[in-house]
Design a protein around this motif. Structure first.
Motif, short mmCIF file in Angstrom:
data_model
loop_
_atom_site.label_atom_id
_atom_site.label_comp_id
_atom_site.label_asym_id
_atom_site.label_seq_id
_atom_site.Cartn_x
_atom_site.Cartn_y
_atom_site.Cartn_z
N PHE A 130 -11.06 8.50 48.78
CA PHE A 130 -11.55 7.55 47.77
C PHE A 130 -11.59 6.14 48.35
O PHE A 130 -12.57 5.41 48.16
CB PHE A 130 -10.64 7.59 46.54
N TYR A 131 -10.54 5.75 49.05
CA TYR A 131 -10.51 4.41 49.64
C TYR A 131 -11.60 4.27 50.70
O TYR A 131 -12.24 3.22 50.82
CB TYR A 131 -9.13 4.15 50.24
N LEU A 132 -11.82 5.32 51.49
CA LEU A 132 -12.87 5.29 52.50
C LEU A 132 -14.25 5.14 51.86
O LEU A 132 -15.11 4.44 52.39
CB LEU A 132 -12.81 6.56 53.35
N SER A 133 -14.46 5.80 50.72
CA SER A 133 -15.75 5.67 50.04
C SER A 133 -16.02 4.23 49.61
O SER A 133 -17.17 3.77 49.64
CB SER A 133 -15.80 6.60 48.83
N LEU A 134 -14.97 3.50 49.24
CA LEU A 134 -15.15 2.10 48.87
C LEU A 134 -15.48 1.25 50.09
O LEU A 134 -16.33 0.35 50.02
CB LEU A 134 -13.88 1.57 48.20
N LEU A 135 -14.82 1.52 51.22
CA LEU A 135 -15.13 0.78 52.45
C LEU A 135 -16.57 1.00 52.87
O LEU A 135 -17.27 0.06 53.27
CB LEU A 135 -14.17 1.20 53.57
N LEU A 136 -17.02 2.25 52.82
CA LEU A 136 -18.39 2.56 53.22
C LEU A 136 -19.39 1.94 52.25
O LEU A 136 -20.49 1.54 52.66
CB LEU A 136 -18.58 4.07 53.29
N LYS A 137 -19.04 1.86 50.98
CA LYS A 137 -19.94 1.25 50.00
C LYS A 137 -20.09 -0.24 50.24
O LYS A 137 -21.17 -0.81 50.05
CB LYS A 137 -19.41 1.51 48.59
N MET A 138 -19.02 -0.90 50.69
CA MET A 138 -19.07 -2.34 50.93
C MET A 138 -20.02 -2.69 52.06
O MET A 138 -20.68 -3.74 52.03
CB MET A 138 -17.67 -2.88 51.25
N THR A 139 -20.11 -1.82 53.08
CA THR A 139 -20.98 -2.14 54.23
C THR A 139 -22.44 -2.13 53.85
O THR A 139 -23.27 -2.72 54.55
CB THR A 139 -20.75 -1.12 55.35
N ARG A 140 -22.80 -1.47 52.75
CA ARG A 140 -24.19 -1.40 52.32
C ARG A 140 -24.59 -2.58 51.45
O ARG A 140 -25.75 -2.69 51.05
CB ARG A 140 -24.42 -0.11 51.54
N GLN A 141 -23.66 -3.47 51.12
CA GLN A 141 -23.94 -4.58 50.22
C GLN A 141 -23.70 -5.90 50.94
O GLN A 141 -22.79 -6.02 51.75
CB GLN A 141 -23.05 -4.50 48.97
N LYS A 142 -24.52 -6.88 50.60
CA LYS A 142 -24.35 -8.22 51.17
C LYS A 142 -23.38 -9.05 50.34
O LYS A 142 -22.56 -9.78 50.89
CB LYS A 142 -25.71 -8.92 51.26
N GLY A 143 -23.51 -8.96 49.03
CA GLY A 143 -22.62 -9.71 48.14
C GLY A 143 -21.78 -8.76 47.30
O GLY A 143 -22.27 -7.74 46.82
N ILE A 144 -20.50 -9.10 47.14
CA ILE A 144 -19.56 -8.27 46.38
C ILE A 144 -19.15 -9.05 45.13
O ILE A 144 -18.68 -10.19 45.22
CB ILE A 144 -18.32 -7.91 47.21
N THR A 145 -19.35 -8.45 43.97
CA THR A 145 -18.97 -9.08 42.72
C THR A 145 -17.56 -8.65 42.32
O THR A 145 -16.97 -7.75 42.91
CB THR A 145 -19.96 -8.70 41.60
#
Length: 420
Positions: free
Chosen positions: A277-292
């Motif tokens: 689950f934590y890895l899925s969040l890390l991988l999701k962050m790399t696909r986004q430029k801005g994090i809300t």
């Protein structure tokens, strides 16, 4: 007295307070004030209200017949406790016996003594440096010892200039032999390696076991690991049909592979599900430029883990009067390193780099560069029997083997943009 107060008065819920509604608590650095009624208090606020870092800045001035006091909630003289604690003040209405509770902030009032403030210095003659002026004074009024020291320093300066000229001549010779473009490429690669080393997980090169090189607690602290219990249990309950749907929808193949090969032991299974689950969040962050601030809420990410992600893997930028959390290129390299270290712990100290670099959305060369900077052993593995349709597709694998491998940073050069 406390019992009587509690039995005869009631608390009233206040409306949402603005900064102007906050109560002010002051303390005087040089003593206590006996007659507070004789002090005239004035509050000043910053005019730049669009800047989130400046809109809450306040300056409090207290004036009396003899002395003036000044305090602020920012800068060197401010109290740091305002950032660490929240203070509240209760105001009791003696007629209705109802108490309103207001938030408050503390100010440290310091006296301002007339005459201590210095006027701004007048512009000096910029034709001479400070050192040149001191040397002129030594030449005119200095002692014999000071004059000898000045003469020695000037001789050393001449020798230093000669050395610089020799170094410049040698550098020009090297540039002529190797070429300016090759030297610029080496400089760019050296800077890239130094920048990448700053974003690697904490490494214990003296560890006796591979598991202790990149500690799991440094990737996910025990408190954060405990907060992922509910989210990890949901990941462990995913059926094979749901995992196949994740593949078809373009989900993270690294996460799917971990969930398809869940260990049977309860402790290992729990660690794999929470780590996935934590890895899925890390991988999701790399696909986004801005994090809300809403990042991960749909997936059920705990607040403590969300704060860690924003604090560790984003940089703050200021735009249109607001602070934004951005994922820069250096933060993507950091995400790649932490994701790889996490996969090592869940894969018996080995990880599939091919799947990981595809999930991260970075090039294979960049992924290999991250693995080499972590001292991992690299090799190629052919696809299994299930993937005979693509025999040419070989997966790169990284393994953590002691001692760590030290790679030559110029072993495999790749083309970069020219530096200007």
């Amino acid at each position: 007295m406390t019992t009587t107060m509690a039995s005869s008065c009631s608390l009233v819920c206040c409306r949402e307070e603005n900064d102007s509604d906050k109560a002010v608590i002051v303390q005087f650095s040089n003593g206590s004030v006996k007659n507070a009624d004789k002090l005239d208090f004035t509050m000043y606020k910053n005019t730049d209200e669009r800047n989130p870092r400046k809109k809450n800045r306040r300056i409090l001035v207290a004036e009396s017949d003899r002395l003036s006091y000044v305090g602020s909630n920012f800068g060197v003289g401010s109290l740091k406790c305002n950032n660490l604690c929240k203070y509240y003040v209760g105001v009791l209405n003696k007629q209705t016996m109802q108490m309103e509770v207001h938030s408050a902030q503390l100010f440290n009032m310091q006296p301002v003594v007339p005459g201590e403030t210095t006027e701004p210095a007048k512009p000096q003659d910029t034709t001479q440096t400070y050192r040149d002026k001191v040397d002129s004074l030594i030449e005119a009024f200095g002692t014999n010892k000071q004059k000898r020291a000045l003469s020695s320093r000037r001789l050393n300066q001449v020798g230093s200039d000669t050395l610089h000229q020799a170094v410049a001549k040698a550098a020009n010779a090297v540039i002529g032999q190797k070429g300016l473009e090759a030297l610029q490429q080496e400089v760019a690669e050296t800077e890239s390696q130094a920048e990448l080393a700053l974003h690697l997980p904490p490494c214990n090169t003296d560890a006796d076991r591979p598991e202790d090189v990149y500690l799991f607690d440094n990737l996910l602290s025990p408190v954060e690991y405990g907060a992922l219990e509910q989210a990890g249990s949901k990941m462990a309950e995913l059926t094979s049909e749901e995992l196949q749907k994740m593949k078809d929808d373009g989900g993270c193949l690294c996460v799917v592979k971990l969930l398809e090969n869940m260990p049977s032991a309860a402790e290992a299974r729990d660690k794999t599900s929470r780590g996935a689950f934590y890895l899925s969040l890390l991988l999701k962050m790399t696909r986004q430029k801005g994090i809300t601030r809403k990042f991960g809420q749909e997936e059920g990410c705990p607040r403590i883990v969300q704060s860690k992600l924003l604090r560790t893997f984003t940089v703050e930028t200021f735009n249109n009067g607001r602070v934004h959390n951005m994922v820069s290129s250096s933060m993507r390299a950091k995400l790649a390193a932490y994701s790889l270290a996490l996969l090592l712990h869940m894969g018996h100290m080995s990880a599939d780099l091919t799947l990981l670099h595809r999930d991260l959305g970075i090039t294979e060369a960049r992924m290999i560069e991250v693995a080499k900077s972590m001292g991992l052993t690299l090799n190629k593995l052919p696809r299994g029997k299930a993937d005979k349709a693509e025999p040419q597709d070989e997966h790169r694998q990284a393994s953590l083997v002691l001692p760590l491998v030290k790679y030559d940073q110029f072993m495999e050069r790749r083309k970069r943009r020219k530096m200007h």
